[in-house]
Design an enzyme around this catalytic site. Structure first.
Site, PDB file in Angstrom:
ATOM      1  N   HIS A  88       0.991  -1.035  -0.377  1.00 46.26           N
ATOM      2  CA  HIS A  88      -0.140   0.117   0.127  1.00 46.26           C
ATOM      3  C   HIS A  88       1.432   1.384  -0.087  1.00 46.26           C
ATOM      4  CE1 HIS A  88      -2.621   2.632   1.726  1.00 46.26           C
ATOM      5  NE2 HIS A  88      -4.072   2.758   0.686  1.00 46.26           N
TER       6      HIS A  88
ATOM      7  N   GLU B 294      -3.470   2.398  -7.355  1.00 41.06           N
ATOM      8  CA  GLU B 294      -3.855   3.334  -6.537  1.00 41.06           C
ATOM      9  C   GLU B 294      -3.381   4.496  -6.725  1.00 41.06           C
ATOM     10  OE1 GLU B 294      -6.479   2.472  -3.058  1.00 41.06           O
ATOM     11  OE2 GLU B 294      -4.517   2.148  -2.582  1.00 41.06           O
TER      12      GLU B 294
HETATM   13  P1  PGA Z   1      -9.496   6.509   0.524  1.00 45.04           P
HETATM   14  O1  PGA Z   1      -8.134   5.880   0.592  1.00 45.04           O
HETATM   15  O2  PGA Z   1     -10.620   6.017  -0.200  1.00 45.04           O
HETATM   16  O3  PGA Z   1      -9.657   6.990   2.274  1.00 45.04           O
HETATM   17  O4  PGA Z   1      -8.646   7.669  -0.963  1.00 45.04           O
HETATM   18  C1  PGA Z   1      -8.280   4.456  -0.034  1.00 45.04           C
HETATM   19  C2  PGA Z   1      -7.270   3.822   0.241  1.00 45.04           C
HETATM   20  O5  PGA Z   1      -5.620   4.387   0.634  1.00 45.04           O
HETATM   21  O6  PGA Z   1      -6.703   2.347  -0.025  1.00 45.04           O
END
Ligand code: PGA
Length: 242
Positions: A87, A157
């Site tokens: 992540h 992401e």
């Molecule tokens: P968020 O986070 O939906 O709060 O933007 C997503 C993530 O970091 O997996």
């Protein structure tokens, strides 16, 4: 289109066991993966009937002198089925693609399904961010077998679209472009057969309002949800859209 996957990434929330239990009960639906903090895994496991249990990280090796680490086998023993690896919030603490690769192999060896996060921190007009994401993929997935590729989930992401300080939301078109790009990189490096088996999720500022368009036009197999997964009502709307 196969069934969509919705992953709740609770991050370092909620603050008490009681809240964790009530949130887990309220969002226990088919197709949902709840990635809880390590300490809540046993209690969350007890209440889940439909959703699957996930973790947010694992150690890069299996056993030994690694203060503070939790291994894939330990998690597996507690009923964990999925694990988020790489992540951006962990990468920001120094996790390299090489470490992600080690963790990925540990997850696969223990029979956990890895959800590997990739994504650029900003976009530039020269499109250098594409090279950044392709390096993340090529280095994180090196030396895997064809059997391994069948079990991998990638979460795209874009770091600039994550969290309450996000620059802006991404668009479903941007998600779609990157889903195609990721498949192309996988296919160029690891072969078309391996690439086609990998599932791709989108994550970053998903909420009940934008979830429908990301699910329909984002070119992805599901969503990775941070903040909105902590709000029962909001998260249940997202699940409904899926
Ligand atoms: P968020 O986070 O939906 O709060 O933007 C997503 C993530 O970091 O997996």
């Amino acid at each position: 289109m196969s069934k969509k996957i919705i992953v709740a990434n609770w991050k370092m929330n909620p603050t008490s066991e009681k809240e964790a239990i009530s949130l887990a009960k309220a969002t226990d639906k088919n197709g949902v993966i709840i990635s809880a903090p390590f300490v809540f895994i046993p209690v969350v496991k007890k209440v889940l009937k439909k959703a699957k249990l996930g973790a947010q990280d694992i150690a890069p090796s299996s056993v030994g002198s690694q203060t503070g680490e939790v291994s894939a086998d330990m998690l597996k023993g507690f009923g964990v089925k999925y694990v988020i690896i790489g992540h951006s919030e962990r990468r920001a603490m120094g996790e390299s693609n090489n470490i992600v690769n080690k963790k990925l192999k540990m997850a696969l060896k223990s029979g956990l399904t890895p959800i590997v996060c990739v994504g650029e921190s900003h976009r530039d007009n020269q499109m250098k961010y594409l090279g950044f994401v392709s390096a993340q993929i090529n280095e994180s997935f090196k030396n895997l077998s064809s059997v391994d590729f069948k079990k991998i989930i990638i979460a795209y992401e874009p770091v600039w679209a994550i969290g309450k300080d996000a620059e802006r939301e991404a668009t479903p078109e941007e998600s779609h472009e990157m889903a195609i790009f990721i498949k192309k990189v996988l296919s160029d490096t690891f072969g078309g057969n391996n690439a086609k088996n990998v599932k791709i999720l989108y994550g970053g500022s998903i909420n009940k309002k934008n979830s429908y368009s990301f699910l329909n036009y984002g070119g992805v197999d599901g969503l990775l949800v941070g903040r909105a997964s902590l709000d029962q009502k909001e998260f249940n709307e997202i699940i409904k859209n899926a």
